[in-house]
Design an enzyme around this catalytic site. Structure first.
Site, PDB file in Angstrom:
ATOM      1  CG  HIS A 187      -9.725  -2.892   2.661  1.00 56.83           C
ATOM      2  ND1 HIS A 187      -9.892  -1.769   1.894  1.00 56.83           N
ATOM      3  CD2 HIS A 187      -9.114  -3.799   1.860  1.00 56.83           C
ATOM      4  CE1 HIS A 187      -9.400  -1.973   0.686  1.00 56.83           C
ATOM      5  NE2 HIS A 187      -8.927  -3.208   0.629  1.00 56.83           N
ATOM      6  CG  ASN A 232      -5.882  -8.002  -2.824  1.00 58.87           C
ATOM      7  OD1 ASN A 232      -5.525  -8.811  -3.676  1.00 58.87           O
ATOM      8  ND2 ASN A 232      -6.013  -6.722  -3.077  1.00 58.87           N
ATOM      9  N   GLY A 241     -10.095  -7.525   0.677  1.00 57.17           N
ATOM     10  CA  GLY A 241     -10.680  -7.801   2.002  1.00 57.17           C
ATOM     11  C   GLY A 241     -10.742  -9.282   2.310  1.00 57.17           C
ATOM     12  N   GLY A 242      -9.693 -10.016   1.936  1.00 56.60           N
ATOM     13  CA  GLY A 242      -9.680 -11.477   2.107  1.00 56.60           C
ATOM     14  C   GLY A 242      -9.706 -11.946   3.562  1.00 56.60           C
ATOM     15  CG  ASP A 295      -3.372  -3.074  -1.920  1.00 51.69           C
ATOM     16  OD1 ASP A 295      -4.239  -3.325  -2.772  1.00 51.69           O
ATOM     17  OD2 ASP A 295      -3.549  -3.247  -0.694  1.00 51.69           O
ATOM     18  CG  HIS A 296      -6.488   0.013  -2.465  1.00 50.81           C
ATOM     19  ND1 HIS A 296      -7.746   0.088  -3.045  1.00 50.81           N
ATOM     20  CD2 HIS A 296      -6.465  -1.138  -1.760  1.00 50.81           C
ATOM     21  CE1 HIS A 296      -8.449  -0.965  -2.692  1.00 50.81           C
ATOM     22  NE2 HIS A 296      -7.692  -1.740  -1.924  1.00 50.81           N
ATOM     23  CG  ASP A 325      -8.945   2.534  -5.391  1.00 46.50           C
ATOM     24  OD1 ASP A 325      -9.949   2.778  -6.078  1.00 46.50           O
ATOM     25  OD2 ASP A 325      -8.997   2.290  -4.169  1.00 46.50           O
ATOM     26  CB  THR A 348      -6.591  -7.322   8.442  1.00 50.85           C
ATOM     27  OG1 THR A 348      -6.826  -6.111   7.724  1.00 50.85           O
ATOM     28  CG2 THR A 348      -6.872  -7.093   9.911  1.00 50.85           C
ATOM     29  CB  SER A 370      -0.893   0.007   1.242  1.00 46.97           C
ATOM     30  OG  SER A 370      -0.095   0.211   2.406  1.00 46.97           O
TER      31      SER A 370
HETATM   32  P1  13P Z   1      -7.741  -7.311   4.432  1.00 46.06           P
HETATM   33  O1  13P Z   1      -6.871  -6.408   5.246  1.00 46.06           O
HETATM   34  O2  13P Z   1      -9.162  -7.237   4.882  1.00 46.06           O
HETATM   35  O3  13P Z   1      -7.222  -8.689   4.368  1.00 46.06           O
HETATM   36  O4  13P Z   1      -7.749  -6.710   2.950  1.00 46.06           O
HETATM   37  C1  13P Z   1      -6.577  -6.704   2.197  1.00 46.06           C
HETATM   38  C2  13P Z   1      -6.768  -6.012   0.911  1.00 46.06           C
HETATM   39  O5  13P Z   1      -7.805  -6.062   0.295  1.00 46.06           O
HETATM   40  C3  13P Z   1      -5.621  -5.262   0.352  1.00 46.06           C
HETATM   41  O6  13P Z   1      -6.004  -4.431  -0.693  1.00 46.06           O
END
Ligand code: 13P
Length: 287
Positions: free
Chosen positions: A177, A229, A208-209, A84-85, A105, A232, A49
């Protein structure tokens, strides 16, 4: 050598599995993800990120560290280093720094502006042989300062963006996320199916995996998701293992305060999480 994510995602889409994008935060994170991918012979995408890039002192540092680490660790599986984003400016910085894959993004822009900026980046990425991810709709919650309201993507807008020649498409389908709230209604498979219908073979990306139940992950893959992805969940695993180590007073025993010892349980915990996800996503042995 770093590779674009194009080939690995094409194979994943055809083979009905998904490649994990694991976000990295520092040297331990990077090492844990790379070693696990090699051990399991899985392709992998390292996500960075803009906030994590800044934390690691800049994208150039990140690219240099990842490339050198792959060489020193003799990593042979396909690895993509992915922004990422990314903001529009961030994309150019990562291209210059030597990333092999970029996410723009533009989901917070009106669709015409998202299309215009994505079109430009398609051209640049194609010239340089990089993969490009675009986003339509938004991923709920917050990640490193990027806040999304979680609107589901409009399948027609997905088609308009997919047709620009991007490599993969992130589409909001009720994903968030960070940790999912207890009252989260789940992924919108109706929306995902409608998007798949419009974009055909384009690999779809599930952000948001963290915390998505296994059966939903499998259904999402069956509906065209080829990249998932995770950020967290590795952070939670790392924090829990580190807390246990300190609460057990191990940092006070012998040289337990040595960072190589102090950070080892957390690093092992990241490895275990990455392994669990690669097994779930079906990417093991697909290098
Ligand atoms: P999480 O933090 O919910 O796993 O999401 C990760 C993500 O989508 C990174 O772009």
């Amino acid at each position: 050598m770093l590779v674009s994510a194009e080939e690995m995602l094409k194979k994943a889409r055809e083979g009905k599995y998904a490649v994990g994008q694991f976000n990295i935060n520092n040297l331990e994170w990077t090492k844990a993800v790379l070693l696990t991918a090699e051990e399991l012979q899985s392709p992998v995408i390292l996500g960075v990120s803009e906030g994590a890039g800044k934390y690691m002192t800049g994208f150039k540092t990140v690219a240099a560290m990842v490339k050198a680490m792959m060489e020193e660790l003799k990593i042979t599986v396909p690895v993509a280093l992915h922004l990422d984003h990314g903001t529009y400016e961030g994309c150019y910085k990562c291209i210059e720094a030597g990333f092999s894959s970029i996410m723009f993004d533009g989901s917070h822009y009106p669709i015409a502006e998202n299309i215009e900026k994505t079109t430009e980046l398609v051209k640049v990425c194609k010239e340089k042989g990089l993969s490009l991810e675009a986003e339509v709709g938004s991923i709920g919650g917050e990640e490193d300062g990027v806040v999304g309201l979680g609107e589901c993507a409009d399948p027609n807008e997905c088609k308009a963006i997919a047709d620009l020649g991007i490599t993969m498409l992130a589409a909001g389908i009720g994903n968030i996320h960070g940790k999912y709230p207890a009252n989260w209604p789940g992924l919108r498979f109706d929306v995902l199916a409608a998007i798949k219908e419009k974009v055909g073979e384009m690999p779809l990306v599930l952000h948001g995996g963290t915390g998505i139940p296994d059966d939903m992950i499998k259904e999402a893959i069956s509906l065209g998701v080829a990249k998932i992805n995770v950020n967290t969940e590795c952070q939670l695993s790392f924090a829990e293992a580190t807390r246990k180590y300190i609460e057990a007073g191990k940092d006070l025993q012998g040289k337990g305060y040595d960072p190589r010892k102090l950070l080892a349980p957390g690093t092992d915990a990241i490895k275990a999480t990455v392994k669990e996800k690669m097994e779930l996503f079906g990417s093991v042995g697909k290098a």
